[in-house]
Motif scaffolding. Sequence first.
Motif, short mmCIF file in Angstrom:
data_model
loop_
_atom_site.label_atom_id
_atom_site.label_comp_id
_atom_site.label_asym_id
_atom_site.label_seq_id
_atom_site.Cartn_x
_atom_site.Cartn_y
_atom_site.Cartn_z
N THR A 40 31.46 -109.14 45.38
CA THR A 40 32.05 -107.83 45.12
C THR A 40 31.40 -106.81 46.04
O THR A 40 30.18 -106.76 46.17
CB THR A 40 31.81 -107.43 43.64
OG1 THR A 40 32.39 -108.44 42.81
CG2 THR A 40 32.44 -106.09 43.34
N VAL A 41 32.25 -106.02 46.70
CA VAL A 41 31.78 -104.98 47.62
C VAL A 41 32.55 -103.69 47.34
O VAL A 41 33.56 -103.70 46.64
CB VAL A 41 31.98 -105.39 49.11
CG1 VAL A 41 31.18 -106.65 49.44
CG2 VAL A 41 33.45 -105.59 49.43
N ALA A 42 32.07 -102.59 47.90
CA ALA A 42 32.79 -101.32 47.76
C ALA A 42 34.12 -101.42 48.50
O ALA A 42 34.19 -101.99 49.59
CB ALA A 42 31.95 -100.18 48.33
N ASP A 43 35.16 -100.89 47.90
CA ASP A 43 36.48 -100.90 48.51
C ASP A 43 36.51 -99.84 49.62
O ASP A 43 36.37 -98.65 49.34
CB ASP A 43 37.53 -100.58 47.45
CG ASP A 43 38.95 -100.65 47.97
OD1 ASP A 43 39.14 -100.83 49.20
OD2 ASP A 43 39.87 -100.52 47.15
N PRO A 44 36.68 -100.25 50.88
CA PRO A 44 36.70 -99.28 51.99
C PRO A 44 37.76 -98.19 51.82
O PRO A 44 37.57 -97.08 52.28
CB PRO A 44 36.98 -100.13 53.23
CG PRO A 44 36.65 -101.53 52.84
CD PRO A 44 36.86 -101.62 51.35
N ALA A 45 38.85 -98.50 51.15
CA ALA A 45 39.90 -97.50 50.95
C ALA A 45 39.38 -96.33 50.11
O ALA A 45 39.83 -95.20 50.26
CB ALA A 45 41.11 -98.13 50.28
N GLY A 46 38.41 -96.60 49.25
CA GLY A 46 37.84 -95.55 48.42
C GLY A 46 37.03 -94.54 49.22
O GLY A 46 36.87 -93.39 48.81
N PHE A 47 36.50 -94.96 50.36
CA PHE A 47 35.71 -94.05 51.20
C PHE A 47 36.59 -93.03 51.92
O PHE A 47 36.13 -91.96 52.28
CB PHE A 47 34.91 -94.83 52.24
CG PHE A 47 33.93 -95.81 51.67
CD1 PHE A 47 33.18 -95.52 50.53
CD2 PHE A 47 33.74 -97.04 52.28
CE1 PHE A 47 32.27 -96.42 50.02
CE2 PHE A 47 32.82 -97.96 51.78
CZ PHE A 47 32.09 -97.65 50.64
N ALA A 48 37.85 -93.38 52.13
CA ALA A 48 38.75 -92.50 52.88
C ALA A 48 38.93 -91.15 52.22
O ALA A 48 39.17 -90.15 52.90
CB ALA A 48 40.11 -93.18 53.06
N GLY A 49 38.75 -91.07 50.92
CA GLY A 49 38.86 -89.80 50.22
C GLY A 49 37.80 -88.80 50.65
O GLY A 49 37.94 -87.60 50.41
N TYR A 50 36.75 -89.28 51.28
CA TYR A 50 35.67 -88.40 51.74
C TYR A 50 35.76 -88.09 53.24
O TYR A 50 34.91 -87.38 53.77
CB TYR A 50 34.30 -89.03 51.44
CG TYR A 50 34.00 -89.09 49.97
CD1 TYR A 50 33.54 -87.97 49.29
CD2 TYR A 50 34.20 -90.26 49.24
CE1 TYR A 50 33.27 -88.01 47.93
CE2 TYR A 50 33.93 -90.32 47.88
CZ TYR A 50 33.46 -89.19 47.25
OH TYR A 50 33.19 -89.24 45.89
N ASP A 51 36.77 -88.63 53.91
CA ASP A 51 36.90 -88.40 55.36
C ASP A 51 37.02 -86.91 55.70
O ASP A 51 36.37 -86.43 56.63
CB ASP A 51 38.10 -89.16 55.94
CG ASP A 51 37.87 -90.66 56.00
OD1 ASP A 51 36.75 -91.13 55.72
OD2 ASP A 51 38.85 -91.37 56.33
N VAL A 52 37.83 -86.18 54.96
CA VAL A 52 38.03 -84.75 55.25
C VAL A 52 36.71 -84.00 55.06
O VAL A 52 36.34 -83.16 55.88
CB VAL A 52 39.15 -84.16 54.37
CG1 VAL A 52 39.21 -82.65 54.49
CG2 VAL A 52 40.49 -84.77 54.75
N PHE A 53 36.00 -84.31 54.00
CA PHE A 53 34.69 -83.69 53.74
C PHE A 53 33.73 -83.97 54.89
O PHE A 53 33.10 -83.05 55.44
CB PHE A 53 34.12 -84.23 52.42
CG PHE A 53 32.66 -83.95 52.22
CD1 PHE A 53 32.22 -82.68 51.87
CD2 PHE A 53 31.73 -84.96 52.38
CE1 PHE A 53 30.88 -82.42 51.68
CE2 PHE A 53 30.38 -84.70 52.20
CZ PHE A 53 29.95 -83.44 51.85
N ALA A 54 33.61 -85.24 55.28
CA ALA A 54 32.67 -85.61 56.35
C ALA A 54 33.08 -84.99 57.69
O ALA A 54 32.23 -84.52 58.45
CB ALA A 54 32.58 -87.13 56.47
#
Length: 171
Positions: A40-54
């Motif tokens: 089990t790993v973190a879902d990379p799609a979940g990180f995309a929600g932080y792209d605008v912030f970063a």
Amino acid sequence: MRTLAAVVSNIADGETPRPHLGFLAPAQRFRATGSGGRRTVADPAGFAGYDVFADAIASVDARGAADAYRALEPLFDAAYRDLGHPEGFRGALDRALAALLAVPVPPSNAELLPHAVGFRWADPRLEALTPAQKQFLRIGPRNQQLVQAKLRELQAALAAAAPAAQSSPEQ
């Protein structure tokens, strides 16, 4: 000022700043996915929600931000005192920057283990991080690297400006 002072205070103390940052939370919560079988790993799609912030953080002019901080430092100090801290805000800011910069960037296949509520990191080095640092991991490796690069620039800009401000003649 108060929100930023609270966020910095939380991070400096190792606590998650999440209660103060609801307005930045992506619509999609942190998720896990299977990778190569049972792992089990973190879902990379979940990180995309932080792209605008970063991306927004990465676009900040570090020198301009340091100049703005110096101009507003008395207001940050007052907001920090309102939180019950008699000392100046700058110490907390320095500790918060150091805490976030100390967070290792995990590999994209860093294993997660099911836990009572959500997941925990299989890597003891990641699991030993403070709650604030583990919250920072949730933005994902790409975003973490962008934000850490900007935090390093900000840290350098604040340090470079300090001697000049201290050596100015008193009036």
